[in-house]
Design a protein around this motif. Sequence first.
Motif: not given
Length: 394
Positions: A67-69, A71-78, A106-116
């Motif tokens: 997740p790069l954007h 609420a969970r951005k800190a997790e993705g950055d780490a 790849e970023d998993s912070s998209g708004p839908s499961w389809g984007m992930v």
Amino acid sequence: MRDRELALCAVIVALLLPGFAAPTRAQTTTPTPYASISAEVERYAGPGRASAYDLTGQVVRIGLLAPLHGARKAEGDAMVAAAQMALRDTASQRLTRGRHVALAVEDSSGPSWGMVSDAVIRLMLNDEAVAVITSTSRVDTHLCEQVGNRIGVPVLTLSADPTTTQVDIPWIFRMGPSDDQQTQGIAQDIYSVRKLQNVLLIAQHDPESSRAIQEMKQATSAFGARAPGVIALDELPLNLRPIMRKIEAEASQAIVISADPSTAAILLNALRSAGVKTLCYLFQDASSEMRDASTSELAASDVWTVAGADEPTGNRQRFAARFRQSTGVAPSLVASQTYDAVILTVQALQIAGPNRARVRDEIAKATNYEGVSGKISFDREGNDNATWHLVQLK
């Protein structure tokens, strides 16, 4: 025929959607299974090990779904920072024929499961990742697991969801204890070791926390204790005033928090600011971004969580110091587990070469691997069965 195929695909997709509940009907007796799966059978006997299946090109990529954007951005950055550090540490360990390893993120912070889903497919098909590392998200993990099983790509997940390894898919490996194991450990410490009875469970309103509530109630019942009180966090941002009133009214001996890291930190700081010094427990997900927190409120509190590492080894201490120097923050559990996942994959590549099935075989052999997140030992289902215990956050 085309219409029938499309209809079948629609049904399969619906079954894979997060939150989908299949129709159920009452049964008076448990049916006898027509077959059983032996734990002694070969974990993966399918195709893919021959050199004809090797990935081509001079660059072999390890996929990172983070997740790069949001609420969970800190997790993705780490995750990204730890993965990059692991690749730097293994840069001198070249593969055969001059190949080298790189990250595909790849970023998993998209708004839908389809984007992930699209992100997962890009990693596995476009980037031809030899393995994919997922975040703590259960949705991310299950999507990776489904696609990886179909294509034949090993997946290493930071999620504690026990269902990822319960369906006997040979391509999934879980880094750390499951939710069930954590619940049992927390309940044992509360009810068996400390002999406490009055417990409060604070949980977010989501599928993960709903499962935690049920597991905690079952564990409580097994110890013969009364069911814990429950405070459901229905809305964000938190309205702390009514929550604190409920906590003070309960006068609990212990508080168990099932929430995302940022929400858990807000609750802990609110408790300490209000002078509430009740013993607190966090599930691994909730503590993943505050393992090395050093705020005065947290340092003075009695907060416990699950960890795989016991006394810090020189390797873990060096990793922590280098990570802090590189990023400006202490490494979270997410960072440590990501680092270990990348190192395990690179080591598997050095032995197996750029072949997904053979890399899967080598990852599966990890036994008592001494990582910076603790010892890692995968069983035949991909569970990390290394010893873990409760540690105090300091």
